[in-house]
Design an enzyme around this catalytic site. Sequence first.
Site, PDB file in Angstrom:
ATOM      1  N   GLY A 548       0.788  -1.216   0.000  1.00  0.00           N
ATOM      2  CA  GLY A 548       0.000   0.000   0.000  1.00  0.00           C
ATOM      3  C   GLY A 548       0.824   1.271   0.000  1.00  0.00           C
ATOM      4  O   GLY A 548       0.362   2.300  -0.469  1.00  0.00           O
ATOM      5  N   SER A 551       6.723   0.267  -3.453  1.00  0.00           N
ATOM      6  CA  SER A 551       7.326  -0.956  -3.977  1.00  0.00           C
ATOM      7  C   SER A 551       8.736  -1.113  -3.439  1.00  0.00           C
ATOM      8  O   SER A 551       9.392  -0.145  -3.051  1.00  0.00           O
ATOM      9  CB  SER A 551       7.357  -0.906  -5.511  1.00  0.00           C
ATOM     10  OG  SER A 551       6.053  -0.771  -6.034  1.00  0.00           O
ATOM     11  N   ASP A 661       1.710  -3.502  13.177  1.00  0.00           N
ATOM     12  CA  ASP A 661       1.401  -4.186  11.915  1.00  0.00           C
ATOM     13  C   ASP A 661       2.171  -5.505  11.816  1.00  0.00           C
ATOM     14  O   ASP A 661       2.805  -5.793  10.798  1.00  0.00           O
ATOM     15  CB  ASP A 661       1.724  -3.283  10.715  1.00  0.00           C
ATOM     16  CG  ASP A 661       1.000  -3.728   9.444  1.00  0.00           C
ATOM     17  OD1 ASP A 661       0.032  -4.501   9.553  1.00  0.00           O
ATOM     18  OD2 ASP A 661       1.406  -3.307   8.340  1.00  0.00           O
TER      19      ASP A 661
END
Length: 843
Positions: A548, A551, A661
């Site tokens: 998100g 890259s 996360d």
Amino acid sequence: MGPAVAFFLVLASAAAAPLLSATAQDSGNYSAAEPSTVWTNNKDYFNDYRCHGIVLRVAVPNSNSDVYTEAGFYCASSVPPCDEFLFAVSIGNAGTTQTSRSGDQDIATIVDTRQIVWSANRDHPVRENATLEFTADGNLVLRDADGSQVWASNSSGRSVAGMVIKDVGNLVLFDHRNATVWQSFDHPTDTLVLQQSLVEGTRLTSNTSATNSTGNTFYLTVLPHALYAFIQSTPPQSYFIALMGQNKTTDYPTKVTFKNGRLTTPVNSTEPYISSDITFQTSASTQFMRLESDGHLRLYGWSGDRWAGLDDVMKFMLNDCDYPTVCGEYGVCTEGQCGCPVVENHSSSSYFKPVDEQKPNLGCAPITSISCQEIQHHQLLTLPNTSYFDDSHTAVNATSIDDFKQACLKNCSCMAVSFRYNWNAPHGECLWVTKVFSLKSVQPDIGYNSSAYIKVQLSPSNENKTKVQPDPSNENKTKVMLGATLGAVTALVLVVIVVGLYLQRRRKHEEKDEEFDFDQLPGIPTRYSFEKLSECTEGFSKKLGEGGFGSVFEGKLGENKVAVKRLEGARQGKKEFLAEVETIGSIEHINLVRLIGFCVKKSERLLVYEYMSRGSLDRWIYYRNNNAPLDWCTRRRIILGIAKGLCYLHEDCRQKIAHLDIKPQNILLDDNFNAKVADFGLCKLIDRDQSKVVTMMRGTPGYLAPEWLTSRITEKVDVYSFGVVIMEILSGRKNIDNSQPEESVQLINLLREKAQNNQLIDLIDKNSDDMVSHQEEVVQMMKLAIWCLQHDSIQRPSMSIVIKVLEGAISIQTFDANSLMFVQENPSTYSVPSQTSILSGPR
């Protein structure tokens, strides 16, 4: 490495007194040490001009000769004074007498002939006062002088009773039944000794040089039906293939075993050896085989008082010009002589120059470096009657080379094309090369053609050579055309200048608030220019993954691979960028991915991480890449590594850091499957005096703790996510898997049901026989996951408690399965917006 230099604290001899005594037990041809023992690499206990600092010596005479096998701290450098050490195993003799003739006299010299055949920390030498601890729970741990852990056997909690060094050179940890729990034979470095096997999936990796123990670019590995030698590049390039195991009849991994005078592959443990062996002539009773820094696999044997080179194992297939670095990069080998590429109708000096005029074997370098920003100036130069060593990866079948050459010119990662054509075959074979090592001149043959096409960057002088000179008769026409268009062009240029100045002024005004001074951040890592990172990633051409926030691309800074994360959208990624730079830039831990540097240029935001060769955890536990199932020991080590990384963030930093996360995509693995926590774009700093913090919801659906609904969270949200990851690792499936039957889509709901019915065994990953064979230990780990998944965050353990449970220091608290939160059928009710990173961090 060359002859080892080492001194030892003796376990089974009266020659020296140990710093901390260890129980010595005579057991045939080896001696054993018991747990709860520490050895220190300290020069105060030894007196030698060459080197100091010894840990352990178990000197065992080889059953076939007077060669001794030893384990201890060895000097990692051949030049005194010694300040770096390896914990290693050697075979040889520290006091061999060799005689030389001088005039009419024989002169006797004491020579150290020990050769290192295995080392634990080849890439991370330790210093004086480093320690080796054989812990009470059976783990062998190497720590540097500052106390940081460098290496561990990860054998804790497996009923280890002792440690021995076998006469063949195998360091073994064994249990109370004398069964092997861990052995150095399973973790080869650059050497095989007699009776040692190279198993499918493991590899020998050469040292950088005879005096530098760090891993080099050559490696030898076993694939299902052959023994391969590669040189590391992207992709790896093969230079040696020996078919071994093509007749096997089982699904067991192929293994190649070093027997006396041969490398051989058994069909299985009970059947006789097959005939596809590599045999070599030798009469030496003690031997070892080493993958050298030049890519040769050489056999050595003990000849009475020294080691002698007996054979080159690959010589039956390769000659001198077949090795990847025999003439360095871009060098051309012709009957053993090295030179730079000679291009038809051009002087070779127009494009290449020797790295060192006096040492042609070091290779050649392009005079003009290839730039991806100037791809329009690339050209392929033809080298006729030239072949490339790697013919194992046929990129495409082609009747014409022209289309393939054009494709190479359009892709910056392509550095050369090799083309072979056999008149008796229907098609030619093309090979696409991303890094050019040595080439080889070949004699023309009837019906066979081999050519190489090397990419170069044309300089202005070279480009002028290929331009057609203008026809003088056309000069007047050209002048008239230029005069007619000059006025229009001048007017257009003025308009462009005015518009450009306006847009530039407007852009500067818009970006005023966007730029910020990164140099003021404390503990900031290295700042790189955008041009440098574009060059090191070859124009961002090798994508490893994307998520998100951007890259991730593979790159190379110097000799080291890196992963470069390019954030997409400066406004979207600004906070995340600052969080990662400030957070990871100031902390360092063996289980956290290291941030090497960063780049900021206007709207560009880039992060440079250490490269993790095995990628993210999800690719190994979800079976998306046809990977072999991970064994129980590896999964347990990964879980422990994640726990240690989180514990450091929660308890050992100046401010508590909640990652927020934690998921398999953000757990990266190195060559040895050591786990490191990555991607701190969503992290939150928590002061020590704060019990909770209020923050907007962030994270990934399926891993969010229930307290996110209140937006008042603590670091215990990471503990919950960690519990989910444990279950994914143990079950080999995703937490939310819509391919499952409706009642099994939610893994945590399934865990709740199975725990209530005492059926946790049903959740064990059935793809792994090893997991099933350790089902009792796996079920205990599931109970730890249940503890971490408690609905009430106060009931969840801290990560330091989790580590103690994993190391066997305390027992697991048990909870009613009803204390697990029942996950709603629609997980989006407590999830986050879709821009949250799905695949983040380096690969």
